[in-house]
Motif scaffolding. Structure first.
Motif, PDB file in Angstrom:
ATOM      1  N   HIS A 149       0.801  -1.226   0.000  1.00 39.01           N
ATOM      2  CA  HIS A 149       0.000   0.000   0.000  1.00 39.01           C
ATOM      3  C   HIS A 149       0.838   1.283   0.000  1.00 39.01           C
ATOM      4  O   HIS A 149       0.273   2.381  -0.011  1.00 39.01           O
ATOM      5  N   ARG A 150       2.155   1.138   0.015  1.00 34.72           N
ATOM      6  CA  ARG A 150       3.013   2.320  -0.023  1.00 34.72           C
ATOM      7  C   ARG A 150       3.901   2.264  -1.264  1.00 34.72           C
ATOM      8  O   ARG A 150       4.372   1.199  -1.669  1.00 34.72           O
ATOM      9  N   PHE A 151       4.094   3.429  -1.876  1.00 40.18           N
ATOM     10  CA  PHE A 151       4.921   3.547  -3.068  1.00 40.18           C
ATOM     11  C   PHE A 151       6.087   4.477  -2.761  1.00 40.18           C
ATOM     12  O   PHE A 151       5.930   5.476  -2.055  1.00 40.18           O
ATOM     13  N   TRP A 152       7.266   4.142  -3.279  1.00 41.69           N
ATOM     14  CA  TRP A 152       8.446   4.989  -3.120  1.00 41.69           C
ATOM     15  C   TRP A 152       8.637   5.813  -4.389  1.00 41.69           C
ATOM     16  O   TRP A 152       9.177   5.312  -5.382  1.00 41.69           O
ATOM     17  N   PRO A 153       8.206   7.067  -4.408  1.00 43.59           N
ATOM     18  CA  PRO A 153       8.352   7.873  -5.625  1.00 43.59           C
ATOM     19  C   PRO A 153       9.807   8.046  -6.055  1.00 43.59           C
ATOM     20  O   PRO A 153      10.089   8.074  -7.260  1.00 43.59           O
ATOM     21  N   ARG A 154      10.729   8.165  -5.119  1.00 45.80           N
ATOM     22  CA  ARG A 154      12.124   8.395  -5.485  1.00 45.80           C
ATOM     23  C   ARG A 154      12.698   7.238  -6.298  1.00 45.80           C
ATOM     24  O   ARG A 154      13.522   7.440  -7.189  1.00 45.80           O
ATOM     25  N   LEU A 155      12.247   6.026  -5.973  1.00 47.79           N
ATOM     26  CA  LEU A 155      12.701   4.846  -6.698  1.00 47.79           C
ATOM     27  C   LEU A 155      11.678   4.391  -7.740  1.00 47.79           C
ATOM     28  O   LEU A 155      11.986   3.554  -8.580  1.00 47.79           O
ATOM     29  N   ALA A 156      10.470   4.946  -7.660  1.00 46.63           N
ATOM     30  CA  ALA A 156       9.365   4.563  -8.551  1.00 46.63           C
ATOM     31  C   ALA A 156       9.083   3.063  -8.478  1.00 46.63           C
ATOM     32  O   ALA A 156       8.917   2.382  -9.496  1.00 46.63           O
ATOM     33  N   ILE A 157       9.030   2.543  -7.254  1.00 47.62           N
ATOM     34  CA  ILE A 157       8.670   1.143  -7.020  1.00 47.62           C
ATOM     35  C   ILE A 157       7.790   1.073  -5.774  1.00 47.62           C
ATOM     36  O   ILE A 157       7.782   1.993  -4.950  1.00 47.62           O
ATOM     37  N   TYR A 158       7.037  -0.014  -5.651  1.00 47.17           N
ATOM     38  CA  TYR A 158       6.311  -0.256  -4.420  1.00 47.17           C
ATOM     39  C   TYR A 158       7.303  -0.503  -3.290  1.00 47.17           C
ATOM     40  O   TYR A 158       8.348  -1.126  -3.491  1.00 47.17           O
ATOM     41  N   ASN A 159       6.968  -0.014  -2.123  1.00 48.86           N
ATOM     42  CA  ASN A 159       7.819  -0.218  -0.952  1.00 48.86           C
ATOM     43  C   ASN A 159       7.796  -1.693  -0.564  1.00 48.86           C
ATOM     44  O   ASN A 159       6.767  -2.197  -0.117  1.00 48.86           O
ATOM     45  N   PRO A 160       8.908  -2.405  -0.725  1.00 54.00           N
ATOM     46  CA  PRO A 160       8.906  -3.839  -0.409  1.00 54.00           C
ATOM     47  C   PRO A 160       8.820  -4.112   1.086  1.00 54.00           C
ATOM     48  O   PRO A 160       8.618  -5.258   1.494  1.00 54.00           O
ATOM     49  N   LEU A 161       8.947  -3.075   1.913  1.00 54.60           N
ATOM     50  CA  LEU A 161       8.901  -3.245   3.360  1.00 54.60           C
ATOM     51  C   LEU A 161       7.522  -2.960   3.944  1.00 54.60           C
ATOM     52  O   LEU A 161       7.353  -2.967   5.162  1.00 54.60           O
ATOM     53  N   SER A 162       6.541  -2.684   3.064  1.00 58.23           N
ATOM     54  CA  SER A 162       5.185  -2.421   3.553  1.00 58.23           C
ATOM     55  C   SER A 162       4.703  -3.600   4.387  1.00 58.23           C
ATOM     56  O   SER A 162       4.764  -4.752   3.938  1.00 58.23           O
ATOM     57  N   ARG A 163       4.198  -3.324   5.572  1.00 62.59           N
ATOM     58  CA  ARG A 163       3.725  -4.412   6.436  1.00 62.59           C
ATOM     59  C   ARG A 163       2.261  -4.700   6.126  1.00 62.59           C
ATOM     60  O   ARG A 163       1.507  -3.816   5.707  1.00 62.59           O
ATOM     61  N   ASP A 164       1.868  -5.909   6.375  1.00 64.31           N
ATOM     62  CA  ASP A 164       0.532  -6.349   6.019  1.00 64.31           C
ATOM     63  C   ASP A 164      -0.384  -6.476   7.232  1.00 64.31           C
ATOM     64  O   ASP A 164      -1.585  -6.420   7.106  1.00 64.31           O
ATOM     65  N   GLY A 165       0.206  -6.647   8.410  1.00 65.42           N
ATOM     66  CA  GLY A 165      -0.616  -6.860   9.602  1.00 65.42           C
ATOM     67  C   GLY A 165      -1.234  -5.573  10.117  1.00 65.42           C
ATOM     68  O   GLY A 165      -0.844  -4.469   9.747  1.00 65.42           O
ATOM     69  N   TRP A 166      -2.213  -5.740  10.984  1.00 66.46           N
ATOM     70  CA  TRP A 166      -2.918  -4.606  11.576  1.00 66.46           C
ATOM     71  C   TRP A 166      -2.727  -4.657  13.091  1.00 66.46           C
ATOM     72  O   TRP A 166      -3.022  -5.660  13.734  1.00 66.46           O
TER      73      TRP A 166
END
Length: 330
Positions: A149-166
């Motif tokens: 759910h998070r995007f890294w504009p500087r790298l133009a990729i999805y943040n691979p460290l986005s956590r999934d739990g709540w």
């Protein structure tokens, strides 16, 4: 919530579309409009939508108490395209058509999903405090579908460290991306950032739309299931919740090509970094190479060729003096 429109884009998947339309008839809250954009312009799709329209009218009636901007009352709108414009072109057209009719909210989705019975009712509750919402999805096996759910504009990729739990008590997460497989947003958002960019054809157009939406309003990722995916896709598990899905060589081309469009938009908002973008491109190639080797084992040569071709086109887009962003609608 006034005038919610469901916008569906379909192409040569009549069986899946019929399943989605069947699930919409089970909604606890009736949509104001259902706009079906047919990129195939198929007689069979027209027949399926026509049959659905009749059932929807019998179940919910027309919208005679709330006419659209053209004075019409049909709850279901069939929008055949003259050519295949891809998911990007389809969603751009679908949102445009729904907006023109007078929709106040837009729930967008592909043809290979099914809505949860209380999906629209759930999103209506969130619409009381947010202008853009992304709900949870179930995968084709009814398990949870992980979404970055998070995007890294500087790298133009999805943040691979986005956590999934709540965490306990965490009502929502703020995100800067959307997915056109269930994204929900208001007319106010469309007015400010414009229609989805049809030039993407497929891939990353929804990530960009969520990024642009986050520039004008908080974008919520909420812990409520609103739809489920219905098309089985070959994949390889990565850890306990993530997976690497199979894709086509055509998609690989757009994965790298559309980075050029992302870069142009990031430049406008001061989020572009040439070194970061180069690193993101390298990471994108690495991820796609892993996908080819692990999931799509027979596409090494053709897959790499398409990635390189897309990258070359991205460089052209990056330096195109005639490029312009999608304009706001007001």
């Amino acid at each position: 919530m006034r005038r919610p429109a469901i916008v569906i884009v379909t192409f040569k998947r009549q069986g899946l579309l019929a399943g989605l339309l069947e699930s919409i008839l089970g909604l606890t809250v009736a949509p104001w409009r259902v706009v079906v954009v047919d990129n195939e312009n198929s007689h069979e799709t027209a027949r399926i939508v026509g049959e659905f329209s009749g059932r929807a009218r019998a179940l919910w009636g027309d919208t005679t108490d709330d006419l659209d901007a053209e004075g019409g009352a049909d709850r279901v709108v069939y929008d055949p395209m003259g050519e295949n414009t891809g998911g990007s072109g389809g969603f751009s057209e679908g949102v445009r058509r729904a907006h023109e009719l007078g929709a106040e909210w837009f729930w967008v989705m592909d043809d290979d999903v099914a809505v949860e019975p209380d999906g629209l009712e759930t999103l209506a509750r969130w619409s009381e405090e947010a202008q853009a919402v992304m709900g949870l999805r179930r995968d084709f096996d009814d398990g949870h579908f992980f979404w970055q759910h998070r995007f890294w504009p500087r790298l133009a990729i999805y943040n691979p460290l986005s956590r999934d739990g709540w965490r306990p008590g965490e009502r929502y997460k703020l995100c800067n991306a959307l997915c056109f497989e269930g994204g929900f947003f208001s007319r106010e958002v469309v007015d400010q950032i414009g229609l989805p960019d049809a030039r993407f054809f497929i891939y990353l157009d929804d990530a960009l739309y969520g990024y642009l939406a986050s520039k004008v309003t908080p974008v919520y990722y909420v812990p409520d299931y609103v739809l489920s995916r219905r098309r089985e896709v070959a994949n390889q598990a990565v850890g306990s919740v993530r997976q690497l899905n199979s894709t086509s060589d055509m998609t690989r081309y757009y994965i790298t090509r559309n980075r050029g469009y992302l870069a142009r938009y990031f430049m406008l908002h001061g989020d572009y970094s040439a070194p970061g973008f180069a690193l993101g491109t390298l990471l994108t190639f690495a991820k796609e190479l892993c996908r080819i080797l692990i999931v799509d084992r027979s596409h090494l040569v053709s897959g790499m060729r398409r990635l390189v071709a897309g990258h070359c086109e991205a460089r052209r887009i990056l330096h195109d003096p005639t490029w312009e962003p999608m304009p706001p609608l007001r």
